[in-house]
Motif scaffolding. Structure first.
Motif, PDB file in Angstrom:
ATOM      1  N   LEU A 145       0.934  -1.213  -0.022  1.00 34.08           N
ATOM      2  CA  LEU A 145      -0.160   0.069  -0.068  1.00 34.08           C
ATOM      3  C   LEU A 145       0.898   1.412  -0.129  1.00 34.08           C
ATOM      4  N   GLY A 146       1.081   1.869  -1.178  1.00 38.17           N
ATOM      5  CA  GLY A 146       1.975   3.102  -1.181  1.00 38.17           C
ATOM      6  C   GLY A 146       1.306   4.139  -1.552  1.00 38.17           C
ATOM      7  N   GLN A 147       2.244   5.232  -1.828  1.00 36.07           N
ATOM      8  CA  GLN A 147       1.725   6.622  -2.263  1.00 36.07           C
ATOM      9  C   GLN A 147       2.635   7.221  -3.294  1.00 36.07           C
ATOM     10  N   ARG A 148       1.897   8.101  -4.206  1.00 34.87           N
ATOM     11  CA  ARG A 148       2.570   8.737  -5.114  1.00 34.87           C
ATOM     12  C   ARG A 148       1.862  10.214  -5.053  1.00 34.87           C
ATOM     13  N   TYR A 149       2.987  11.216  -4.630  1.00 29.18           N
ATOM     14  CA  TYR A 149       2.391  12.551  -5.154  1.00 29.18           C
ATOM     15  C   TYR A 149       2.147  13.070  -6.400  1.00 29.18           C
ATOM     16  N   HIS A 150       1.208  13.642  -6.887  1.00 27.31           N
ATOM     17  CA  HIS A 150       0.721  14.020  -8.160  1.00 27.31           C
ATOM     18  C   HIS A 150       1.742  15.046  -9.169  1.00 27.31           C
ATOM     19  N   HIS A 151       2.643  15.678  -8.349  1.00 27.82           N
ATOM     20  CA  HIS A 151       3.578  16.417  -8.912  1.00 27.82           C
ATOM     21  C   HIS A 151       4.936  15.478  -9.602  1.00 27.82           C
ATOM     22  N   VAL A 152       4.901  14.458  -8.805  1.00 28.29           N
ATOM     23  CA  VAL A 152       5.979  13.463  -9.223  1.00 28.29           C
ATOM     24  C   VAL A 152       5.912  12.535 -10.187  1.00 28.29           C
ATOM     25  N   PRO A 153       6.760  12.437 -11.289  1.00 25.28           N
ATOM     26  CA  PRO A 153       6.469  11.493 -12.503  1.00 25.28           C
ATOM     27  C   PRO A 153       6.415  10.024 -11.794  1.00 25.28           C
ATOM     28  N   GLU A 154       5.495   9.356 -12.497  1.00 26.05           N
ATOM     29  CA  GLU A 154       5.347   8.003 -12.010  1.00 26.05           C
ATOM     30  C   GLU A 154       6.603   7.129 -12.496  1.00 26.05           C
ATOM     31  N   PRO A 197       7.003  17.249   7.104  1.00 27.24           N
ATOM     32  CA  PRO A 197       7.988  16.137   7.164  1.00 27.24           C
ATOM     33  C   PRO A 197       9.382  16.515   6.584  1.00 27.24           C
ATOM     34  N   PRO A 198      10.417  15.791   6.791  1.00 30.72           N
ATOM     35  CA  PRO A 198      11.795  16.186   6.278  1.00 30.72           C
ATOM     36  C   PRO A 198      11.670  16.056   4.635  1.00 30.72           C
ATOM     37  N   ALA A 199      12.323  16.972   4.103  1.00 30.15           N
ATOM     38  CA  ALA A 199      12.397  17.290   2.543  1.00 30.15           C
ATOM     39  C   ALA A 199      13.046  16.066   2.055  1.00 30.15           C
ATOM     40  N   GLN A 205       9.022  16.813   0.118  1.00 29.58           N
ATOM     41  CA  GLN A 205       9.064  17.261  -1.197  1.00 29.58           C
ATOM     42  C   GLN A 205       7.847  17.844  -1.822  1.00 29.58           C
ATOM     43  N   ALA A 206       6.491  17.169  -1.658  1.00 34.30           N
ATOM     44  CA  ALA A 206       5.441  17.670  -2.233  1.00 34.30           C
ATOM     45  C   ALA A 206       5.130  19.067  -1.754  1.00 34.30           C
ATOM     46  N   ILE A 207       5.054  19.308  -0.449  1.00 36.80           N
ATOM     47  CA  ILE A 207       4.934  20.431   0.311  1.00 36.80           C
ATOM     48  C   ILE A 207       5.847  21.621  -0.280  1.00 36.80           C
TER      49      ILE A 207
END
Length: 305
Positions: A145-154, A197-199, A205-207
């Motif tokens: 069960l993972g996550q991907r932020y939308h601004h990051v390429p898959e 959270p840490p960068a 990174q997303a924030i």
């Protein structure tokens, strides 16, 4: 004839970088792994590994053999899935790796439902800060069960199948002040002291990326990936937090959670498995339970007043 267990050991050593690390992940002694790899080297008649500083690396022959080993191991799993599909029953064990922020609202309800619908299935759950996609490719876990932020390429490892579960926005969390709920413009947070959270993390990174897109660099007063700590700092009025919606209990007292209206920060929650032509009934049951829990969480969530 090559021993498939030895091929799996070779793949694990190549991924872990050392015989010691591979042995730990395989729950074997380093001596036992070395012995099996020596037998594999004898079978093929050529060196497969070479020293590389404090680690080991594949020789050219090792790389060639590993390419074939990947196909052999995938074919073996395909055969197991095909037999399981003919049986049509959910198996006895599965291993799920999940992010801490998904446990309360998705993982726990899913495991509860699995216990009711498939009481014979024992699910081992590994809760880790990083999605264990490499462990998935190595076969040490069955579902991630993972996550991907939308601004990051898959970017997804080869041989992995992904089932989207939920778009999960970050909410602005502040101390409750009794006023009506409202949305925020991200630019408003330029004047807030933030806990983030840490960068080096996906969320951090997303924030940072979203704030820069909105025209400012956030004022970071506290840095922690611990969501409970983030919420405690927000509740005390010391900082404003940006927290995924599924990580917030709507009944949590003393906080207000509001959406970002202009530059939303979204993560996609997904379930990942090893790709096979035939569906494995066991992993399919786990993914179905996660999907149901995610949909129910989405429809029942009410922001705290």
């Amino acid at each position: 004839m090559l021993d498939i267990r030895r091929l799996h050991m070779l793949k694990t050593v190549a991924a872990r970088g050392s015989i010691t690390a591979a042995a730990q992940s395989l729950a074997l002694s380093a001596g036992a792994v070395s012995q099996q790899l020596a037998a594999l080297r004898h079978d093929v008649g050529v060196d497969l590994l070479r020293p590389d500083g404090r680690t080991v690396a594949l020789t050219e022959a090792g790389r060639v053999l590993l390419e074939h080993a990947d196909r052999i191991l995938a074919a073996m799993e395909e055969a197991e899935c095909a037999v399981a599909a003919v049986k049509g029953t959910v198996g006895a064990t599965a291993t799920l790796a999940a992010l801490p922020s998904t446990v309360a609202r998705i993982v726990a309800p899913a495991l509860t439902a699995l216990g009711t619908d498939h009481p014979q299935l024992a699910v081992t759950c590994l809760v880790t800060d990083q999605a264990q996609l490499r462990e998935l490719t190595l076969g040490t876990v069955d579902v991630v069960l993972g996550q991907r932020y939308h601004h990051v390429p898959e970017t997804m490892p080869k041989g992995i199948a992904v089932s989207p579960l939920l778009d999960d926005p970050l909410l602005v969390v502040t101390a409750a002040d009794g006023s009506d709920e409202r949305s925020f413009g991200l630019r408003e947070l330029a004047t807030h002291h933030l806990v983030v959270p840490p960068a080096t993390t996906d969320c951090g990174q997303a924030i940072l990326h979203a704030c820069r897109q909105a025209g400012f660099t956030p004022t970071t007063r506290y840095v922690t990936a611990d969501i409970a700590a983030q919420l405690a700092l927000a509740r005390s009025g010391l900082a404003t937090a940006l927290v995924p919606r599924t990580a917030i209990d709507p009944a949590t007292p003393g906080i207000s959670a509001a959406p970002i209206e202009d530059h939303p920060i979204q993560r996609l929650l997904f379930a990942a498995t090893r790709r096979t032509e035939t569906t494995n009934p066991t992993t399919a049951a786990v993914i179905a339970a996660l999907g149901t829990a995610a949909r129910q969480d989405h429809t029942t969530y009410l922001p705290p007043a």
